[in-house]
Design a protein around this motif. Sequence first.
Motif, PDB file in Angstrom:
ATOM      1  N   LYS A  43       0.836  -1.205   0.000  1.00 39.56           N
ATOM      2  CA  LYS A  43       0.000   0.000   0.000  1.00 39.56           C
ATOM      3  C   LYS A  43       0.871   1.256   0.000  1.00 39.56           C
ATOM      4  CE  LYS A  43      -3.313   2.499   2.818  1.00 39.56           C
ATOM      5  NZ  LYS A  43      -3.990   2.554   4.126  1.00 39.56           N
ATOM      6  N   GLN A  44       1.844   1.294   0.899  1.00 40.56           N
ATOM      7  CA  GLN A  44       2.690   2.485   0.970  1.00 40.56           C
ATOM      8  C   GLN A  44       3.510   2.667  -0.312  1.00 40.56           C
ATOM      9  OE1 GLN A  44       2.265   4.720   3.196  1.00 40.56           O
ATOM     10  NE2 GLN A  44       0.800   3.438   4.271  1.00 40.56           N
ATOM     11  N   LEU A  47       1.049   3.783  -3.174  1.00 38.41           N
ATOM     12  CA  LEU A  47       0.616   5.174  -3.017  1.00 38.41           C
ATOM     13  C   LEU A  47       1.685   6.125  -3.556  1.00 38.41           C
ATOM     14  CD1 LEU A  47      -0.993   5.205   0.546  1.00 38.41           C
ATOM     15  CD2 LEU A  47      -2.168   5.520  -1.637  1.00 38.41           C
ATOM     16  N   ARG A  48       2.936   5.786  -3.302  1.00 40.11           N
ATOM     17  CA  ARG A  48       4.025   6.657  -3.785  1.00 40.11           C
ATOM     18  C   ARG A  48       4.207   6.560  -5.288  1.00 40.11           C
ATOM     19  NH1 ARG A  48       4.199   5.823   1.282  1.00 40.11           N
ATOM     20  NH2 ARG A  48       5.111   7.307   2.732  1.00 40.11           N
ATOM     21  N   TYR A  52      -4.162   4.452  -5.695  1.00 39.56           N
ATOM     22  CA  TYR A  52      -5.067   4.252  -4.564  1.00 39.56           C
ATOM     23  C   TYR A  52      -5.928   3.035  -4.840  1.00 39.56           C
ATOM     24  CZ  TYR A  52      -4.596   9.070  -2.789  1.00 39.56           C
ATOM     25  OH  TYR A  52      -4.149  10.246  -2.255  1.00 39.56           O
ATOM     26  N   SER A 125       0.702  10.557  -4.322  1.00 35.94           N
ATOM     27  CA  SER A 125      -0.025  10.298  -3.082  1.00 35.94           C
ATOM     28  C   SER A 125       0.954   9.731  -2.073  1.00 35.94           C
ATOM     29  CB  SER A 125      -1.222   9.376  -3.333  1.00 35.94           C
ATOM     30  OG  SER A 125      -0.795   8.170  -3.897  1.00 35.94           O
ATOM     31  N   GLY A 126       0.453   9.372  -0.897  1.00 35.50           N
ATOM     32  CA  GLY A 126       1.337   8.883   0.160  1.00 35.50           C
ATOM     33  C   GLY A 126       1.885  10.014   1.011  1.00 35.50           C
ATOM     34  N   LYS A 171       1.156  13.658   4.248  1.00 32.49           N
ATOM     35  CA  LYS A 171       1.436  14.234   2.933  1.00 32.49           C
ATOM     36  C   LYS A 171       1.935  15.674   3.037  1.00 32.49           C
ATOM     37  CE  LYS A 171      -3.508  15.020   2.503  1.00 32.49           C
ATOM     38  NZ  LYS A 171      -4.704  14.636   1.743  1.00 32.49           N
TER      39      LYS A 171
END
Lengths: 557, 162
Positions: A43-44, A47-48, A52, A125-126, A171
Amino acid sequence: MLRSFTMYAYNQIDQKLVDERVEQFRDQTDRFLAGKLDEEVFKQLRLRNGLYVQRHAPMLRVAVPYGILNSDQMRMLGHIARTYDRGYAHVTTRQNFQFNWPALETVPDILAHLAGVQMHAIQTSGNCIRNVTSDPLAGVAPDELEDPRIWCELLRQWSTLHPEFSFLPRKFKFAVTGSRQDRVASQVHDIGLQLVQNGQGEVCFKVLVGGGMGRTPVIGKLIRDFLPRHDLLSYLDAILRVYNLHGRRDNIYKARIKILVNALGIETFREQVEAEWQHLRESDLKLSDQRIDRIRESFQIHKYKDLEDDDGIKDQCAQNPMFNSWYRQNTQAHKIRGYRIVTLSLKNHGQAPGDISDTQMEQVADLADQYSAGEIRTTYSQNLILAQVEQVELYSLWQALTRLRLANPNIGTVNDVICCPGSDFCALANATSIDVSEDIIRRFDALDKLYSIGNIRINISGCINACGHHHVGNIGLLGVDKNGEDWYQITLGGAASNYTALGKVLGPAVAKRDVGEAIEKIIETYVDYRQVDESFLQTLERIGRDPFKARVYVSRH
Amino acid sequence: MSVVINLNEVITDDWLETSDSDELGSNRSVIISLQRLQRDWDVLQSSDYRIGVELEATDDVEEIREFLPRLDLVALNFNVFADGRAFSQARLLRERLGYRGELRARGDVIRDQLSFMHRCGFTQFQLADSEEVELALNAFSDISDTYQPEIKQIPDCSATSR
Ligand code: SF4
């Protein structure tokens, strides 16, 4: 010769980095699908890379660094929308593009396509430094002090895969402007950078810190009024280090830098940053003139013709009221004589604000090649801009845009709603936002009505995360959940420009079926009370909220 | 026992993590807490133990400044991988405090952060149990060029064998 920059062109290092990043993510995705990568870790990592997992499907957010695309990139976005998605994409308030329906396993391929046209989804994101936003009129605005994009590109590079700041408490968003008029909402970002002149006439950065939206909206505070440009990166490293070490990590709602700045007070926060900066200032982060020049020289140049202002427009306006409306509402002055800046409206009936179809994307790319130096810009208000249009071509461009349904002359009006995706797409939403904006657009569809009202900014967020920036809407709507139904809290008085203010709640939330009417009543109140040339905010300031309240809540009294 | 990578090869870990109440035993390389370091400093400094100290993300690295010349290893703990404070602690140790000894990442140390860690000055990586060694050893070559200035005087992971 009159000239301005268009796009930054990747060198080999830039290209290799995005290519390798794609393969890295492909490997991570493969490991995840093979059960070899923990879900939370993946997930992490995803996100980067902009990915999503949303309500119905993954959502991929593609970076449009400082809001500028070339036509090949736009065509590629159109291709991706058609091939990997459902034929459309969405422009966000942070100038990025979102795809709502890509399949997880195809995302590495999508990213590879993007890398092929010098694009990526890195850090969209992230809890890291997000893609930097800037003035959509960079390089063409008559009120510009200096083109901010050189600095934006330096920031893009500095923040990309930063080893120290890729796992921040939360963020982190930057906005950069080089104009007197703030078109980037710099006061509501984690860091806002404004190019300004100091007393000696040197161009410096004014640095604001700790602004933001979300459940605790805060206006950014001044941390430095004149930061020498060569010290930009070392100073930012210092801010980020203080935040990384001391920002709260125990509660995600208190983890943004604004909470740290408020807790310490700006004076103490500034002292900590200064102390850190003294160690960093003369480090390798200091920008040399050569480094700045190298970035500057990597931008492609657009050469302008030496033109006169076009007198023919007056006649065209006189003869064609629709063209006249469009010219007045959707185009604006360019710094170079004989040119004009054109906004393409992504606000139409039957279309979510900011949405654009695959064919529209491809045709906009063609129009950009034909009329606007092959470049397209995305805006904070979720529209597109062709910034390099010769005045003599405006009429034929308008005709082409009309055929594409991109010439709705509503820029800046009540119908130019800024709106997040809401519960139609977003897993976090309390309420829908798209149908509410549709309702508003329908109510104010008649142009004479729209123009008699004048320019009012409406912002809608589907939940407290405030992606639709409702706090800074002249009229803001926030979706709230009341026993499983969609209700909306109304705020009045927000703004995000040189004057930035957070809206105040008008009264109890209203049910979805009453929202459109409530907005109409608010606007009627303004129109009834306003004095000549008074803006919505000025009238509100003068008469206060009570007259608005009285009309909106009349039936319930 | 968890695997420790030194730059980019697996090493036998001769360091023993020792809790504050344990006696220091026959193992001559011990990793102790900051509290113990401060408490037992008088005895430790003249002993023949090789001393390593482990810091938590909440510790201020300045606290070990005075001890650094006597330390052979500093271990920074990643409580969870997404807590990025140790990245800043590592850089401060290297760049501010001039620490040149071994800098070890321990705790929730995952393959996909190794390269960030190395670029912040870590030289040893004690992998989380979930991590596959072979995959981890390849992590340093994912991205070849980066935009940020390098930390000086830190050995290069890609320069050795692989
Ligand atoms: S404001 Fe809420 S509903 Fe809207 S996009 Fe953001 S998180 Fe989703």
